[in-house]
Design a protein around this motif. Structure first.
Motif, PDB file in Angstrom:
ATOM      1  N   ASP A   1      -2.779  -3.135   5.787  1.00 14.09           N
ATOM      2  CA  ASP A   1      -2.774  -4.464   5.150  1.00 14.09           C
ATOM      3  C   ASP A   1      -2.871  -4.033   3.590  1.00 14.09           C
ATOM      4  O   ASP A   1      -2.159  -4.725   2.662  1.00 14.09           O
ATOM      5  N   ALA A   2      -3.679  -3.160   3.370  1.00  8.86           N
ATOM      6  CA  ALA A   2      -3.910  -2.763   1.779  1.00  8.86           C
ATOM      7  C   ALA A   2      -2.822  -2.236   1.264  1.00  8.86           C
ATOM      8  O   ALA A   2      -2.383  -2.522   0.073  1.00  8.86           O
ATOM      9  N   TRP A   3      -2.135  -1.362   1.926  1.00 11.78           N
ATOM     10  CA  TRP A   3      -0.723  -0.647   1.295  1.00 11.78           C
ATOM     11  C   TRP A   3       0.145  -1.847   1.318  1.00 11.78           C
ATOM     12  O   TRP A   3       1.102  -1.732   0.266  1.00 11.78           O
ATOM     13  N   VAL A   4       0.461  -2.814   2.182  1.00  5.93           N
ATOM     14  CA  VAL A   4       1.378  -3.845   1.972  1.00  5.93           C
ATOM     15  C   VAL A   4       1.125  -4.623   0.761  1.00  5.93           C
ATOM     16  O   VAL A   4       1.949  -5.058  -0.210  1.00  5.93           O
ATOM     17  N   ALA A   5      -0.453  -4.739   0.357  1.00  2.00           N
ATOM     18  CA  ALA A   5      -0.667  -5.702  -0.638  1.00  2.00           C
ATOM     19  C   ALA A   5      -0.399  -4.959  -2.152  1.00  2.00           C
ATOM     20  O   ALA A   5       0.294  -5.500  -2.794  1.00  2.00           O
ATOM     21  N   GLU A   6      -0.491  -3.725  -1.944  1.00  2.00           N
ATOM     22  CA  GLU A   6      -0.198  -2.642  -2.979  1.00  2.00           C
ATOM     23  C   GLU A   6       1.379  -2.821  -3.317  1.00  2.00           C
ATOM     24  O   GLU A   6       1.718  -2.705  -4.526  1.00  2.00           O
ATOM     25  N   GLN A   7       1.963  -2.537  -2.429  1.00  2.00           N
ATOM     26  CA  GLN A   7       3.586  -2.483  -2.593  1.00  2.00           C
ATOM     27  C   GLN A   7       4.101  -3.748  -2.997  1.00  2.00           C
ATOM     28  O   GLN A   7       5.013  -3.790  -3.928  1.00  2.00           O
ATOM     29  N   THR A   8       3.531  -5.068  -2.604  1.00  5.68           N
ATOM     30  CA  THR A   8       4.009  -6.092  -3.180  1.00  5.68           C
ATOM     31  C   THR A   8       3.697  -6.630  -4.786  1.00  5.68           C
ATOM     32  O   THR A   8       4.550  -7.047  -5.376  1.00  5.68           O
ATOM     33  N   ALA A   9       2.621  -5.997  -4.796  1.00  6.47           N
ATOM     34  CA  ALA A   9       2.057  -5.951  -6.477  1.00  6.47           C
ATOM     35  C   ALA A   9       2.861  -5.199  -7.264  1.00  6.47           C
ATOM     36  O   ALA A   9       3.173  -5.513  -8.606  1.00  6.47           O
TER      37      ALA A   9
END
Ligand code: CUA
Length: 337
Positions: free
Chosen positions: A228-236
């Motif tokens: 989930d943290a990776w997804v958030a980072e990619q989206t940012a």
């Protein structure tokens, strides 16, 4: 015990010892990487079973041959012919029927395991895989992410929907055991449930051209929270300055499969120091690399091929990239001095 029975008893013991030794030897010289998916269990069971059978039949044949050569050899002074034996119905039926049963049973087991590893799972997560000469791209439709690293949440059933942009490639992560071709014009499916956290390497398992051996991608299996943290980072990362956006697009498009960033030779000219450089073209003329030349080379790569390189760059980037994305890549190349 008569003499024949004694020979058979000795051979029986030797066959068993030989089979066990051969099995250990095969497992030692052909080790399997650590199984890391739910699908690996069935595949490994079949693999071990076949290794066991191979070892047994190897031992059975070799022990009979060597035993016969040693024990029934002609002694000194023995000039007579060997005993003439013609046919043995029982033996012939046995060595036909027994292998037949084994092969049918293996066919049954193989079908069963194939059914298990390809079966649809509840709550499957779809990831779109694109293979091309020579790289991989992964799209996460749910999250709206495109990545060149395949990041997977652990214990999550995954359905990979795979497409090729050019020739046949093959998706293979040895630790996951299962493998599937990517066929141009078709969508093929592969199901994986990763069970071990860690880094793996995806490799193309179908000879697909000069850089087939380098058609690799990193695979990361993460705990759900890290995923989930990776997804958030990619989206940012969506809002980036042009040069950084360009670097990211170059990565997701796999540009560095052919264009190095550090000056090392590859299938295409390196991007290091490319902007402003004077290039000699295949026809002997020269061109100074500016924005216009870079844009032309992305949209129409065959128009002005640099001397010493083959005209192998795909010609469909005009369809795949927006004007803004092409400008971002040019900005990125400008920074590589
Ligand atoms: Cu793609 Cu080999």
């Amino acid at each position: 015990m008569n003499r024949n029975m004694r020979h058979f008893a000795i051979i029986g013991v030797l066959v068993i010892i030989g089979a066990l030794v051969m099995d250990k030897l095969l497992i030692a010289v052909l080790p399997l990487p650590t199984p890391s998916s739910a699908q690996a269990e069935g595949v490994d069971f079949l693999f071990r079973l076949h290794m066991g059978l191979i070892s047994f039949f190897f031992s059975l044949i070799v022990v009979f041959v060597i035993y016969s050569i040693v024990v029934f050899r002609a002694r000194k002074g023995d000039e007579g012919d060997g005993e003439y034996i013609h046919g043995h119905t029982t033996l012939e039926i046995v060595w036909t029927v027994v292998p037949l049963i084994i092969v049918i049973y293996l066919g049954f087991l193989g079908t069963k395991v194939l059914g298990e590893v390809t079966q649809a799972q509840p709550d499957e997560k779809v990831i779109q895989v694109t293979g091309f000469q020579w790289g991989w791209r992964f799209e996460y439709p749910e999250e709206g992410i495109t990545s060149t690293t395949l990041v997977l949440p652990k214990d999550q059933p995954i359905r990979l929907e795979m497409q090729s942009e050019d020739v046949i490639h093959s998706f293979f992560i040895p630790e996951f055991r299962v493998k599937q071709d990517l066929v141009p014009g078709h969508v093929t499916t592969l199901r994986i449930t990763p069970t071990k956290e860690g880094g793996f390497v995806l490799r193309c398992a179908e000879l697909c051209g000069t850089r087939h051996a380098y058609m690799l991608a990193d695979v990361q299996v993460l705990e759900r929270a890290d995923y989930d943290a990776w997804v958030a980072e990619q989206t940012a990362q969506a809002e980036l300055p042009p040069a950084e956006l360009g670097a990211k697009i170059a990565q997701t498009q796999g540009c560095q499969g052919c264009h190095s960033l550090d000056g090392s030779p590859s299938a295409g000219p390196t991007w290091k120091g490319l902007f402003g450089r004077e290039e000699t073209l295949a026809d002997g003329s020269t061109v100074v690399v500016d924005e216009e030349y870079l844009r032309e080379s992305i949209l129409h790569p065959q128009a002005k091929v640099v001397e010493g390189f083959q005209p192998i760059m795909p010609t469909n980037y005009g369809e795949k990239l927006s004007n803004e994305e092409i400008n971002a890549i040019i900005e990125f190349i400008k920074t590589l001095q």
